[in-house]
Write an enzyme that holds these catalytic residues in place. Sequence first.
Site, PDB file in Angstrom:
ATOM      1  N   ASP A  62       0.819  -1.211   0.000  1.00  0.00           N
ATOM      2  CA  ASP A  62       0.000   0.000   0.000  1.00  0.00           C
ATOM      3  C   ASP A  62       0.855   1.264   0.000  1.00  0.00           C
ATOM      4  O   ASP A  62       2.076   1.206   0.189  1.00  0.00           O
ATOM      5  CB  ASP A  62      -0.953   0.000   1.208  1.00  0.00           C
ATOM      6  N   ASN A 130      -7.806  -3.464  14.662  1.00  0.00           N
ATOM      7  CA  ASN A 130      -9.187  -3.886  14.361  1.00  0.00           C
ATOM      8  C   ASN A 130      -9.207  -5.063  13.383  1.00  0.00           C
ATOM      9  O   ASN A 130     -10.235  -5.374  12.802  1.00  0.00           O
ATOM     10  CB  ASN A 130      -9.997  -2.711  13.799  1.00  0.00           C
ATOM     11  N   HIS A 132      -7.415  -5.251  10.561  1.00  0.00           N
ATOM     12  CA  HIS A 132      -7.187  -4.930   9.148  1.00  0.00           C
ATOM     13  C   HIS A 132      -5.853  -5.502   8.662  1.00  0.00           C
ATOM     14  O   HIS A 132      -4.916  -5.686   9.444  1.00  0.00           O
ATOM     15  CB  HIS A 132      -7.325  -3.426   8.849  1.00  0.00           C
ATOM     16  N   GLU A 137      -9.871  -2.306   5.694  1.00  0.00           N
ATOM     17  CA  GLU A 137     -10.568  -2.136   6.961  1.00  0.00           C
ATOM     18  C   GLU A 137     -11.740  -3.113   7.057  1.00  0.00           C
ATOM     19  O   GLU A 137     -12.165  -3.681   6.041  1.00  0.00           O
ATOM     20  CB  GLU A 137     -11.089  -0.695   7.048  1.00  0.00           C
TER      21      GLU A 137
HETATM   22  C1  GLP Z   1      -0.928   0.216   8.860  1.00  0.00           C
HETATM   23  C2  GLP Z   1      -0.401  -0.554   7.658  1.00  0.00           C
HETATM   24  C3  GLP Z   1      -0.543  -2.038   7.848  1.00  0.00           C
HETATM   25  C4  GLP Z   1       0.067  -2.444   9.179  1.00  0.00           C
HETATM   26  C5  GLP Z   1      -0.660  -1.743  10.320  1.00  0.00           C
HETATM   27  C6  GLP Z   1      -0.061  -2.060  11.671  1.00  0.00           C
HETATM   28  O1  GLP Z   1      -2.304   0.403   8.837  1.00  0.00           O
HETATM   29  N1  GLP Z   1      -1.064  -0.178   6.428  1.00  0.00           N
HETATM   30  O2  GLP Z   1       0.106  -2.712   6.778  1.00  0.00           O
HETATM   31  O3  GLP Z   1      -0.030  -3.840   9.340  1.00  0.00           O
HETATM   32  O4  GLP Z   1      -0.576  -0.345  10.118  1.00  0.00           O
HETATM   33  O5  GLP Z   1       1.059  -1.247  11.899  1.00  0.00           O
HETATM   34  P1  GLP Z   1       2.237  -1.597  12.885  1.00  0.00           P
HETATM   35  O6  GLP Z   1       3.001  -2.687  12.240  1.00  0.00           O
HETATM   36  O7  GLP Z   1       3.044  -0.333  13.000  1.00  0.00           O
HETATM   37  O8  GLP Z   1       1.605  -2.014  14.157  1.00  0.00           O
END
Ligand code: GLP
Length: 241
Positions: A62, A130, A132, A137
């Site tokens: 992304d 949540n 995702h 989402e």
């Molecule tokens: C963002 C990213 C996800 C990631 C999530 C959790 O929303 N788009 O790919 O898994 O955050 O982030 P973190 O790894 O910093 O907890």
Amino acid sequence: MKIIVRADSTECGAAAYEIFAKGIKNGAKVLGLATGSTPLPLYKEMIKSNLNFDNLTSVNLDEYVGLPVDNDQSYHYFMQENLFNKKPFKKTYVPDGIKAVDDPEGVSREYDQIIKDNPIDIQLLGIGRNGHIAFNEPGTPFDSLTHEVKLTDNTIKANSRFFASIDDVPKSAICMGIANIMSAKKIVLLAFGENKAAAVKKMIEGPVTEEVPASVLQKHPDVTVILDQAAAAELDDKYKN
Ligand code: GLP
């Protein structure tokens, strides 16, 4: 799903590295890569390894809409800083967040074609609080392809820790869909910390539902989930080893 529980995120990174290294030695050519804090222990292991990536292609999950590649919060920048500068790949793909300002649909279709032309051998994932995956989402259809996502208030708030102020967090992103992610041959999901424990439990034990995007992984034939103790804390004992 195979579930591996390790003491901390460093050990989880090492366990994930072993899977990637074995996959690459066995001929994996395309890696699906991710951003956020979760992939960092794995990227550190990759950087210190003697593995050579210059024959590999990467396809990232992304990118924020509206951030140029040299903005230090863009996912392009994140990947350069945390992996690509130290381990050059043959070719790297991240969605074009600037072109997506005017043409999110065009960028999405191009990205689907990129994934079609470069089928992902091993996909790395984190998980949101949540449930995702990438920026998909709750409520995202399981058959979704690459698309523009309006970020939820919770995700904007969670990601604001990386920005000077919450107003600087982009309001949307271009993101691989669930179907793109599920098309990967092998998936490795990492999760660390107690604030992921509830989402991890729902992903593994709960019903497969679009309300918990990560629960779709129960339907994939080759998923390894690597958790630290805190993220595994709410799991039924039968899932821990
Ligand atoms: C963002 C990213 C996800 C990631 C999530 C959790 O929303 N788009 O790919 O898994 O955050 O982030 P973190 O790894 O910093 O907890």
